[in-house]
Scaffold this active site. Structure first.
Site, PDB file in Angstrom:
ATOM      1  N   LYS A  60       0.800  -1.227   0.000  1.00 62.52           N
ATOM      2  CA  LYS A  60       0.000   0.000   0.000  1.00 62.52           C
ATOM      3  C   LYS A  60       0.838   1.284   0.000  1.00 62.52           C
ATOM      4  O   LYS A  60       0.355   2.337  -0.401  1.00 62.52           O
ATOM      5  CB  LYS A  60      -0.943   0.023   1.203  1.00 62.52           C
ATOM      6  CG  LYS A  60      -2.081  -0.981   1.145  1.00 62.52           C
ATOM      7  CD  LYS A  60      -3.167  -0.527   0.201  1.00 62.52           C
ATOM      8  CE  LYS A  60      -4.530  -1.164   0.441  1.00 62.52           C
ATOM      9  NZ  LYS A  60      -4.534  -2.592   0.701  1.00 62.52           N
ATOM     10  N   SER A 314       0.789 -10.149  -0.377  1.00 61.84           N
ATOM     11  CA  SER A 314       0.548  -8.704  -0.330  1.00 61.84           C
ATOM     12  C   SER A 314       0.765  -8.019   1.010  1.00 61.84           C
ATOM     13  O   SER A 314       0.841  -6.797   1.068  1.00 61.84           O
ATOM     14  CB  SER A 314      -0.871  -8.403  -0.830  1.00 61.84           C
ATOM     15  OG  SER A 314      -1.817  -9.136  -0.077  1.00 61.84           O
TER      16      SER A 314
HETATM   17  C1  LIG Z   1      -5.312  -3.542   0.445  1.00 60.09           C
HETATM   18  C2  LIG Z   1      -4.849  -4.936   0.447  1.00 60.09           C
HETATM   19  C3  LIG Z   1      -5.233  -5.844  -0.555  1.00 60.09           C
HETATM   20  C4  LIG Z   1      -6.211  -5.510  -1.654  1.00 60.09           C
HETATM   21  O1  LIG Z   1      -5.890  -4.360  -2.414  1.00 60.09           O
HETATM   22  P1  LIG Z   1      -7.026  -3.527  -3.145  1.00 60.09           P
HETATM   23  O2  LIG Z   1      -6.311  -2.499  -3.920  1.00 60.09           O
HETATM   24  O3  LIG Z   1      -7.926  -2.946  -2.099  1.00 60.09           O
HETATM   25  O4  LIG Z   1      -7.793  -4.495  -4.000  1.00 60.09           O
HETATM   26  C5  LIG Z   1      -4.686  -7.110  -0.512  1.00 60.09           C
HETATM   27  N1  LIG Z   1      -3.845  -7.491   0.472  1.00 60.09           N
HETATM   28  C6  LIG Z   1      -3.466  -6.657   1.441  1.00 60.09           C
HETATM   29  C7  LIG Z   1      -2.522  -7.147   2.476  1.00 60.09           C
HETATM   30  C8  LIG Z   1      -3.949  -5.343   1.468  1.00 60.09           C
HETATM   31  O5  LIG Z   1      -3.573  -4.519   2.444  1.00 60.09           O
END
Ligand SMILES: *Cc1c(COP(=O)(O)O)cnc(C)c1O
Length: 335
Positions: A60, A314
């Site tokens: 993010k 992520s």
């Molecule tokens: C925000 C987030 C997502 C999803 O991202 P989007 O852009 O909202 O679809 C996936 N994994 C993690 C760890 C996140 O913080």
């Protein structure tokens, strides 16, 4: 996959933004790491894009920094407001501190404590409001209206989408060879929109597959309906993706760039957290393990063999206390 000239132009617009995004003033290039045990078990070559290794422990920071760095001097002086399930909050807090911008961040009251501390420790104001993200979002939008501060969406903003798209730029540079599919976790759709725009412009043969929690499958619902719909309720185990409605900007891209969307259960996420741990000795948060859970589901469903499959790992922001629950549920999942 882009069929009309207008769609092609939209992708080109995003690719240019992605190439120009100055995210490396704060974000790092993350490894694209082989997962040998998972690869062996699944009969395919699995690569993990280690976005859990970013400062703030999720991707993010890319979108948050790209958005904040492009605000006008007047907007910067006013400060920003955002709503976040926690990871965008930490990204905004870090980016705002770096740029000297004041930030107020609304998070659901269910947000894991370490994400709240991650915001406060970086000097931003954390306001806890509402049961889940949709309530926090409504409150943050109201505050932005009252104060005149710029609202920074966690996903529904072209600059945020472009920042997240730099993940795809790295993947294609790190792995120029054969690659069948990239599995992307989906919350509000900012990450998958940025990735899909870049990949479909440059390597349209690579499949872009979204993976959602079955308790917040808002992209799947929107694709089925042909328009953005709002889910009546969302589950929050995978708190990073607990979003009720896919973003408008993201959906404009996902509509024609996402090949398929899979959903997985909470138990499948717990099992995937264990799989990632076994291969990397790193712990992922539930949302962070969505893509690996999606790959397992995909291979079981399609019988895919000898393919190269990338999973976006992520994020890693999970309360230590939650690990007991994850470990218990990880053994329940059977494929
Ligand atoms: C925000 C987030 C997502 C999803 O991202 P989007 O852009 O909202 O679809 C996936 N994994 C993690 C760890 C996140 O913080």
């Amino acid at each position: 996959m882009p069929v009309t000239p207008a769609e092609q132009a939209l992708l080109e617009h995003y690719v240019k933004k992605i190439l120009a995004a100055p995210v490396y003033e704060l974000a790092v290039h993350t490894p694209l790491q082989p997962a040998p045990a998972l690869s062996e078990a699944l009969g395919n070559r699995i690569l993990l894009k280690r976005e859990d290794l970013q400062p703030t422990f999720s991707f993010k920071i890319r979108g948050a920094y790209n958005k904040l760095v492009q605000l006008t001097p007047e907007q910067r002086a006013m400060g920003v407001i955002t709503a976040s399930a926690g990871n965008h909050a930490q990204g905004v807090a870090l980016a705002a501190r770096e740029l000297g911008i004041s930030a107020s961040i609304v998070m659901p009251s269910t947000t894991p404590q370490l994400k709240v501390l991650g915001v406060r420790n970086r000097g931003a104001e954390a306001l806890l409001h509402g049961e889940s993200f949709p309530f926090a979002l409504a409150y943050a939008l109201e505050l932005a209206r009252q104060t005149g501060r710029e609202f920074v969406s966690p996903f529904d903003d072209p600059e945020v989408i472009a920042g997240q798209g730099t993940v795809a730029m790295e993947i294609l540079r790190q792995h120029p060879g054969r690659l069948e599919a990239i599995f992307v976790p989906v919350g509000g759709g900012g990450l998958i929109a940025g990735i899909a725009a870049y990949v479909k412009y440059l390597r349209p043969e690579i499949r872009v597959i979204g993976v959602e929690s079955q308790h917040s499958a808002c992209l799947q619902a929107a694709l089925a309906a042909g328009e953005r719909v709002s889910l009546p309720a969302v589950g929050t185990f995978a708190d990073g993706v607990a979003v009720a409605q896919i973003g408008a900007h993201g959906f404009e891209i996902c509509r024609f760039c996402v090949d398929e969307v899979l959903t997985v259960s909470d138990d499948q996420l717990c099992a995937a957290i264990k799989d990632i741990y076994d291969d990397t000795r790193s712990i992922t948060e539930p949302s962070g393990a969505l893509a690996v859970a999606g790959i397992k589901h995909y291979v079981a469903k399609t019988g895919a063999r000898d393919q190269v499959l990338v999973a976006i790992d992520s994020g890693a922001n999970i309360n230590f206390d939650s690990l007991r629950h994850v470990a218990e549920r990880a053994v329940v999942d059977v494929f």
